[in-house]
Design an enzyme around this catalytic site. Structure first.
Site, PDB file in Angstrom:
ATOM      1  N   CYS A 379       0.838  -1.195   0.000  1.00  0.00           N
ATOM      2  CA  CYS A 379       0.000   0.000   0.000  1.00  0.00           C
ATOM      3  C   CYS A 379       0.882   1.259   0.000  1.00  0.00           C
ATOM      4  CB  CYS A 379      -0.965  -0.038   1.190  1.00  0.00           C
ATOM      5  SG  CYS A 379      -2.314   1.165   1.067  1.00  0.00           S
ATOM      6  N   HIS A 515      -3.547  -5.217   0.255  1.00  0.00           N
ATOM      7  CA  HIS A 515      -3.084  -5.678   1.567  1.00  0.00           C
ATOM      8  C   HIS A 515      -3.133  -7.208   1.621  1.00  0.00           C
ATOM      9  CE1 HIS A 515      -2.802  -1.855   3.841  1.00  0.00           C
ATOM     10  NE2 HIS A 515      -3.690  -1.438   2.947  1.00  0.00           N
ATOM     11  N   GLU A 517      -1.642  -9.225   3.436  1.00  0.00           N
ATOM     12  CA  GLU A 517      -1.554  -9.795   4.788  1.00  0.00           C
ATOM     13  C   GLU A 517      -2.908 -10.249   5.308  1.00  0.00           C
ATOM     14  OE1 GLU A 517      -1.883  -5.235   5.515  1.00  0.00           O
ATOM     15  OE2 GLU A 517      -1.119  -6.615   3.994  1.00  0.00           O
TER      16      GLU A 517
END
EC number: 6.3.4.2
Length: 551
Positions: A379, A515, A517
């Site tokens: 990001c 993102h 994750e």
């Protein structure tokens, strides 16, 4: 009606209700059940999207674009189900729903009150979120005795009364502190917490007693006697060095069987926890270790990058590699210099907002690029890498993001409306994006360029990742930066937005706007994090791993 387990907490906050709930859900899933998990938060914010990471930790994003409590991240890492905005409810959301209905006249002129209107809305949200699942775990935020939690507690009390014990049970997490001076575990805080819970009409069926050491049988009997909970249902929630051991620990104490018996569930008689055993074994018996620097804006607050930390560990798990994290504030880089990055095997720059510390992120990206250190930008970390490349490779002096410098001569990062062309598809997209004033949120597909590192890691042409950002790569500079050597390795399905970039001559320099994750789990990992940790291992080994793989 879906059978429900309500999880409450007492004595103090931060005892680990989310992890305990997720661990129980993991065991029930291992017994063949499809589990819904839900968080009821007592704060008045409609969602955590505008809350400071310093106060609340990270904002977790779901497939449907909901900005939720970080506990939903724990839930999704422990169970194989993707949750939605239905599974994260706040007091603010409940009141917003009720007030909207009152304004429409749905209550036919009645006086709108906490009971029954607020509690009815809470019950409706619980039923909506758990419908179609075999079982639902509902965590109540805060601690018993907090005034703001009372409507939620009253609602779950009503559910138990209306549906009976075989459809709804209560699990209470409490603290049994060790008093070092006396050399004793003290059960009185647990007794008082249960007393407080019973005073509002809730008798717990199961107690999870958080303590530094395992509860002796004598203390379990004492707690059972004073709380009216069966001794076998007084579970020792001892501190463990690895959260992924918790499902195994709770299963050892037969917590799942207690729940199955109380709710009369028809499930597999055994739990297949082989995957969790494999996770724990990989963590406890690594064959390698690497150090990764995480250069962010909120690193002094551990929960602000919770999913990042876990995803890095997951990336190592797939290779039996222990990942040591070196947390660095980007402002610290600005103040004390890039020597702080010396001796790390990989650098990750995560997301964030605002100009504070941004130049530290840009300097970090430049350091990784010039010193051939594996770099992973996420990001804001991708945007920092693009700004560095524009300034220091493409020769665009003063390049920046308009988030930080609206007068930049080269706004290589900006809102879509700031670089749109006249007419056509771009104009249409800007209209749909509400002039860039809203977040780009949730799961979105993109197409990966053949022959790139991204394509090799994902192993497919089209992938989907979750987003949470406003600013984008400025398309007006795409050709110029590509001519300078930057590879756009993924674009949105309509070819309008840059999703990933990489440097082909670098050992491993990959950055993405999404993102990833949020989609990493300990059992499966995530392609980008696995690739990044492998690159860090190669960096540590001086390229030996790469040579061995080729051989």
């Amino acid at each position: 009606m879906t059978p429900l387990i309500f999880v409450t907490g007492g004595v103090v906050s931060s005892l680990g209700k989310g992890i305990a709930s997720a661990s129980l859900a993991a065991i029930l899933e291992a017994r063949g059940m499809r589990v819904a998990m839900m968080k009821l938060d007592p704060y008045i914010n409609v969602d955590p999207g505008t809350m400071s990471p310093f106060q609340h930790g990270e904002v977790y994003v779901t497939d449907d674009g909901a900005e939720t409590d970080l506990d939903l991240g724990h839930y999704e890492r422990f169970v194989r189900v993707h949750l939605t905005r239905k599974h994260s409810i706040t007091t603010g959301r409940i009141y917003e729903n009720v007030i909207r209905r009152e304004r429409r006249g749905d209550y036919l002129g009645a006086t709108v009150q906490v009971i029954p209107h607020i509690t009815d809305e809470i019950k409706r949200c619980i039923d909506e979120a758990t419908e179609g699942f075999d079982i639902g775990l509902v965590e109540i935020g805060g601690t018993v005795g907090d005034i703001e939690s009372l409507p939620f507690l009253e609602a779950i009390r009503q559910i138990r009364t209306e549906r009976g014990q075989h459809k709804a049970i209560f699990m209470h997490l409490t603290l049994v502190p060790w008093i070092a001076a006396a050399g004793e575990l003290k059960t009185k805080p647990t007794q008082h917490s249960v007393k407080e819970l019973r005073s509002i009409g809730i008798q717990p069926d199961v107690l999870l007693c958080r303590s530094e050491q395992r509860l002796p049988d004598s203390e379990r009997r004492k707690i059972a006697l004073f709380t009216n909970v069966p001794e076998k249902a007084v579970i020792s929630a001892v501190d463990l060095d690895n959260i992924y051991k918790i499902p195994l620990w709770l299963h050892e104490q037969q917590l799942d069987q207690i729940v199955v018996d109380l709710l009369h569930l028809k499930v597999s008689p055994t739990a297949d926890l082989s995957e969790w055993k494999a996770v724990v074994d990989a963590m406890e018996h690594p064959v390698d270790e690497v150090t990764v620097a995480v250069v962010g804006k909120y690193v002094d607050h551990a929960d602000a990058y919770k999913s990042i930390a876990e995803a890095l560990k997951h990336g190592g798990l797939r290779q039996r590699t222990r990942v040591k994290l070196k947390w660095l504030e980007s402002e610290q880089i600005e103040r004390d210099g890039l020597a702080l990055l010396k001796d790390v095997h990989g650098i990750l720059v995560p997301g964030g907002f605002g100009d504070r510390g941004f130049e530290g992120k840009v300097s970090t990206a430049r350091y990784a690029r010039e010193h051939n250190v594996p770099y992973f930008g996420i990001c804001y970390g991708m945007q920092a890498a693009v700004v560095d490349f524009a300034r220091n490779v493409a020769g665009l002096a003063g390049a920046n993001s308009t988030e930080n410098d609206k007068q930049s001569p080269h706004p290589v990062i900006g809102l879509i409306t700031e670089w749109r062309t006249s007419g056509g598809e771009m104009e249409r997209r800007n209209e749909e994006s509400d002039l860039g004033g809203t977040m780009r949120l949730g799961l979105q597909e993109c197409r990966i360029k053949p022959g790139t590192k991204a394509r090799a890691m994902y192993g497919k042409d089209v992938i989907a990742e979750r987003h949470r950002h406003r600013y984008e790569f400025n398309n007006r500079y795409r050709t110029q930066l590509e001519d300078a050597g930057l590879v756009v390795s993924a674009k949105s399905m309509d070819d309008l937005l840059v999703e990933m970039v990489e440097l082909p001559e670098h050992p491993w320099f990959v950055a993405c706007q999404a993102h990833p994750e949020f989609l990493s789990t300990p059992r499966d990992g995530h392609p980008l994090f696995i690739g990044f940790i492998r690159a860090a291992r190669e960096q540590k080994a001086g390229g030996k791993l790469l040579k061995e793989a080729s051989a």
